[in-house]
Enzyme design. Structure first.
Site, short mmCIF file in Angstrom:
data_model
loop_
_atom_site.label_atom_id
_atom_site.label_comp_id
_atom_site.label_asym_id
_atom_site.label_seq_id
_atom_site.Cartn_x
_atom_site.Cartn_y
_atom_site.Cartn_z
CG HIS A 34 -1.89 -1.10 1.30
ND1 HIS A 34 -1.79 -2.13 2.21
CD2 HIS A 34 -2.99 -1.35 0.56
CE1 HIS A 34 -2.79 -2.97 2.03
NE2 HIS A 34 -3.53 -2.53 1.04
CG ASP A 147 -5.81 -7.91 -5.13
OD1 ASP A 147 -6.06 -9.07 -4.78
OD2 ASP A 147 -5.38 -7.05 -4.36
#
Ligand code: PAF
Length: 250
Positions: A34, A147
């Site tokens: 992140h 993802d």
């Protein structure tokens, strides 16, 4: 860094924001993956908005939702270090005034791979991404390539609904053993941590998908899929009750 707890507060702020804005939507439990998205946003935009919202509609498994780690204090520290300017912490009630009666479904790609094993996951994910994108009104939004299918679907969503925000995919961040960083890794037991590196080691080898699958099973992983498509090799496996995913260019 400003923490914003209501949509009204964010919308008032957004209205007067004249700087370019990068957006990093997350479900919290932030890790260096992140941080890399926030840093990319900070490089490419004058301001960065981080959202933290554990989106219940994208969990097909209630246990996974209940056990999803909540680490707000640590998340805020990482956000500040990674140069986020605003952190939006919306509630379900505010984000879903319709109580999820309106949903965004994709009918093709979302039915394969992750979608085949996690019914409803991508509908919940696409629905919340559209809501958050409309609220952020950012110039750019940042998503991790870990993802990969999610990223493809978000690009498709953006085209289908004429979303003005540019969608930016960022490379997977891995640990020293090659394991893709994921919030779910935090739930691995010490024994599972010892076993986990076999996943990238076998998955990244030059064998066929069938051979990789068989070797992973031999090492104690339960394999959901190892498949190739669109120039990519993708896999999802279970280690106990923790699901790990990975992808590389094929
Ligand atoms: O990748 C995630 O963390 C989530 O799927 C997202 C994009 C924040 C939507 O809830």
């Amino acid at each position: 860094m400003q923490i914003i707890k209501s949509l009204a507060e964010w919308q008032a702020l957004r209205k007067n924001l004249r700087h370019s804005l990068g957006f990093v939507p997350t479900m919290g439990n932030l890790h260096p993956g992140h941080a890399s998205l926030l840093q990319a946003s900070a490089r490419e935009n004058e301001c960065t908005l981080l959202s933290i919202f554990i989106n219940p509609t994208q969990f097909n498994n209630q246990d996974d939702f209940q056990n999803y780690p909540q680490t707000l204090a640590q998340d805020l520290a990482l956000a500040e270090e990674s140069k986020a300017d605003y952190v939006l912490l919306p509630t379900y009630e505010e984000l879903y005034p319709d109580n999820y009666h309106y949903q965004i479904s994709e009918l093709e790609l979302s039915q394969t791979l992750e979608g085949a094993f996690r019914p409803g996951h991508f509908t919940g994910m696409l629905t919340v991404v559209l809501k958050l994108s409309n609220l952020a009104e950012a110039q750019r939004a940042y998503f991790g390539e870990k993802d990969y299918q999610q990223l493809q679907l978000i690009r498709g969503l953006s085209q289908a609904f004429f979303i003005k925000t540019q969608i930016i995919g960022c490379p997977i961040i891995r640990n020293e053993f090659g394991l893709a960083l994921s919030s779910r890794n935090n739930r691995l037991t010490p024994e599972q941590w010892r076993q986990a590196p076999y996943f990238p080691a076998i998955f990244h080898s030059k064998q066929s998908c069938a051979e990789i699958s068989a070797q992973l099973e031999e090492k104690g992983f339960k394999v959901d899929y190892v498949e190739e498509g669109q120039g990519r090799r993708l896999a999802a496996v279970w280690l106990g009750d923790i699901r790990l995913i990975d992808n590389i260019s094929a």
